[in-house]
Scaffold this active site. Sequence first.
Site, PDB file in Angstrom:
ATOM      1  N   HIS A 154       0.732  -1.189  -0.082  1.00 13.86           N
ATOM      2  CA  HIS A 154      -0.006   0.120  -0.048  1.00 13.86           C
ATOM      3  C   HIS A 154       0.754   1.265   0.033  1.00 13.86           C
ATOM      4  O   HIS A 154       1.923   1.099   0.329  1.00 13.86           O
ATOM      5  CB  HIS A 154      -0.885  -0.097   1.345  1.00 13.86           C
ATOM      6  CG  HIS A 154      -2.168  -0.698   0.898  1.00 13.86           C
ATOM      7  ND1 HIS A 154      -2.090  -2.165   1.324  1.00 13.86           N
ATOM      8  CD2 HIS A 154      -3.482  -0.735   0.709  1.00 13.86           C
ATOM      9  CE1 HIS A 154      -3.310  -2.672   1.246  1.00 13.86           C
ATOM     10  NE2 HIS A 154      -4.061  -1.907   0.779  1.00 13.86           N
ATOM     11  N   LYS A 158      -0.659   4.816   4.410  1.00  9.79           N
ATOM     12  CA  LYS A 158      -1.462   3.897   5.203  1.00  9.79           C
ATOM     13  C   LYS A 158      -1.111   3.586   6.900  1.00  9.79           C
ATOM     14  O   LYS A 158       0.084   3.401   6.968  1.00  9.79           O
ATOM     15  CB  LYS A 158      -1.502   2.497   4.441  1.00  9.79           C
ATOM     16  CG  LYS A 158      -2.618   1.534   5.063  1.00  9.79           C
ATOM     17  CD  LYS A 158      -2.903   0.639   4.209  1.00  9.79           C
ATOM     18  CE  LYS A 158      -4.005  -0.553   4.671  1.00  9.79           C
ATOM     19  NZ  LYS A 158      -5.206   0.210   4.828  1.00  9.79           N
TER      20      LYS A 158
HETATM   21  P1  NAD Z   1      -7.279   9.107   4.694  1.00 15.78           P
HETATM   22  O1  NAD Z   1      -6.215   9.475   6.080  1.00 15.78           O
HETATM   23  O2  NAD Z   1      -7.152   9.975   3.487  1.00 15.78           O
HETATM   24  O3  NAD Z   1      -8.704   9.578   5.298  1.00 15.78           O
HETATM   25  C1  NAD Z   1      -9.257   9.523   6.353  1.00 15.78           C
HETATM   26  C2  NAD Z   1     -10.266  10.784   6.863  1.00 15.78           C
HETATM   27  O4  NAD Z   1     -11.038  10.487   7.964  1.00 15.78           O
HETATM   28  C3  NAD Z   1      -9.458  11.992   6.996  1.00 15.78           C
HETATM   29  O5  NAD Z   1     -10.093  13.039   6.390  1.00 15.78           O
HETATM   30  C4  NAD Z   1      -9.603  12.522   8.878  1.00 15.78           C
HETATM   31  O6  NAD Z   1      -9.383  13.745   8.855  1.00 15.78           O
HETATM   32  C5  NAD Z   1     -10.986  11.753   8.578  1.00 15.78           C
HETATM   33  N1  NAD Z   1     -11.027  11.546  10.119  1.00 15.78           N
HETATM   34  C6  NAD Z   1      -9.998  10.939  11.189  1.00 15.78           C
HETATM   35  N2  NAD Z   1     -10.657  10.815  12.338  1.00 15.78           N
HETATM   36  C7  NAD Z   1     -11.742  10.974  12.115  1.00 15.78           C
HETATM   37  C8  NAD Z   1     -12.663  11.115  13.251  1.00 15.78           C
HETATM   38  N3  NAD Z   1     -12.484  10.957  14.544  1.00 15.78           N
HETATM   39  N4  NAD Z   1     -13.830  11.589  12.742  1.00 15.78           N
HETATM   40  C9  NAD Z   1     -14.214  12.032  11.420  1.00 15.78           C
HETATM   41  N5  NAD Z   1     -13.283  11.831  10.522  1.00 15.78           N
HETATM   42  C10 NAD Z   1     -12.182  11.484  11.029  1.00 15.78           C
HETATM   43  O7  NAD Z   1      -7.442   7.618   4.578  1.00 15.78           O
HETATM   44  P2  NAD Z   1      -8.474   6.882   3.435  1.00 15.78           P
HETATM   45  O8  NAD Z   1      -7.279   6.440   2.658  1.00 15.78           O
HETATM   46  O9  NAD Z   1      -9.338   7.690   2.828  1.00 15.78           O
HETATM   47  O10 NAD Z   1      -8.876   5.600   4.265  1.00 15.78           O
HETATM   48  C11 NAD Z   1      -9.748   5.735   5.419  1.00 15.78           C
HETATM   49  C12 NAD Z   1     -10.020   4.255   5.729  1.00 15.78           C
HETATM   50  O11 NAD Z   1     -10.505   3.443   4.710  1.00 15.78           O
HETATM   51  C13 NAD Z   1      -8.857   3.676   6.371  1.00 15.78           C
HETATM   52  O12 NAD Z   1      -8.989   2.826   7.415  1.00 15.78           O
HETATM   53  C14 NAD Z   1      -8.376   2.674   5.227  1.00 15.78           C
HETATM   54  O13 NAD Z   1      -7.509   1.718   5.205  1.00 15.78           O
HETATM   55  C15 NAD Z   1      -9.758   2.409   4.756  1.00 15.78           C
HETATM   56  N6  NAD Z   1     -10.061   1.981   3.325  1.00 15.78           N
HETATM   57  C16 NAD Z   1     -10.751   0.671   2.798  1.00 15.78           C
HETATM   58  C17 NAD Z   1     -11.250   0.647   1.749  1.00 15.78           C
HETATM   59  C18 NAD Z   1     -12.390  -0.549   1.597  1.00 15.78           C
HETATM   60  O14 NAD Z   1     -12.491  -0.930   0.400  1.00 15.78           O
HETATM   61  N7  NAD Z   1     -12.923  -0.682   2.613  1.00 15.78           N
HETATM   62  C19 NAD Z   1     -10.636   0.957   0.837  1.00 15.78           C
HETATM   63  C20 NAD Z   1      -9.323   1.913   0.991  1.00 15.78           C
HETATM   64  C21 NAD Z   1      -9.273   2.494   2.365  1.00 15.78           C
END
Ligand code: NAD
Length: 268
Positions: A154, A158
């Site tokens: 990744h 991440k």
């Molecule tokens: P990112 O860090 O770009 O985004 C996370 C967002 O959540 C940020 O804007 C952050 O400010 C916000 N955030 C953090 N704490 C928070 C809170 N307490 N309340 C509200 N918002 C909050 O990360 P990303 O790449 O967008 O990934 C987010 C999550 O999704 C990760 O856990 C990642 O592993 C997961 N993910 C899942 C899939 C899937 O298919 N299920 C795919 C990609 C990523």
Amino acid sequence: MRVVIVGASGRMGLAITRAALEMGDVMFVGAIDREGAAAVGRDLGELAGLPAIGTRVTTDLAAVLTDAQVVIDFSSASATRGNLTICAHAGVPIVVGTTGLDADVYSAADAAAQHIPVLIAANTSLGVTLLLELVRQAARSLPADFDIEVVEAHHRHKQDAPSGTALALGQAASEGRGTAFRRDAVRHHAEGGARPVGEIGYAVVRGGDVVGDHTVAFLGAGERVLLSHQATDRAIFARGALRAAKFLFEQVPGRYEMGDVISLKTKT
Ligand code: NAD
């Protein structure tokens, strides 16, 4: 469909926003991010590089649930537990794509699922939903002397490792093989020694802008079977999350997974 997106200004929050606005039948009635995030107060459409949609990023999930039909959470593991409880109180179904969840979050999900539909998926893509089935089947079919290793790569930002998808693949392999699922066999080799027999191991690569690569290797004597998925565009997760949301808000309370949303032809 009236949606609240949590983690609105993150990589996935914005990918989901773009995919939803392309689809056209999704209305964002709330966009939530953490206190202090630069996006708070800004228009969600503009954050996604599109025209304004009149939905501003705020920080109080409970306050935007009145009109919501479903919440989509791609935020952080520390936020998800509370979000499940808030959604259960409000009676609004929730799709959780956030990974790195611990046992407490799964307990909170079980409690919430008494009141609302809850879908947790470490990977919402069609390809990985299929891969989970293929891995389960391969682990069931191959003899136990084939070692199983899950290798994932990744991007450098991440937070959790191994990825939630890698763990889900490990769990599918355990189910296929009929052994207890363990999430702690991450290979460091610092401790030396031979590979424990029967272990399902994980290896982690981090760097660059890799969206998500996963390979499950079945390593036998004189041959190996490699089952792989490579994501090149976050839109696949975004479209899957929206598809899950559309499925979920019509369901009765309970726990659901992507296999319930996408009916694969491998299932007979
Ligand atoms: P990112 O860090 O770009 O985004 C996370 C967002 O959540 C940020 O804007 C952050 O400010 C916000 N955030 C953090 N704490 C928070 C809170 N307490 N309340 C509200 N918002 C909050 O990360 P990303 O790449 O967008 O990934 C987010 C999550 O999704 C990760 O856990 C990642 O592993 C997961 N993910 C899942 C899939 C899937 O298919 N299920 C795919 C990609 C990523």
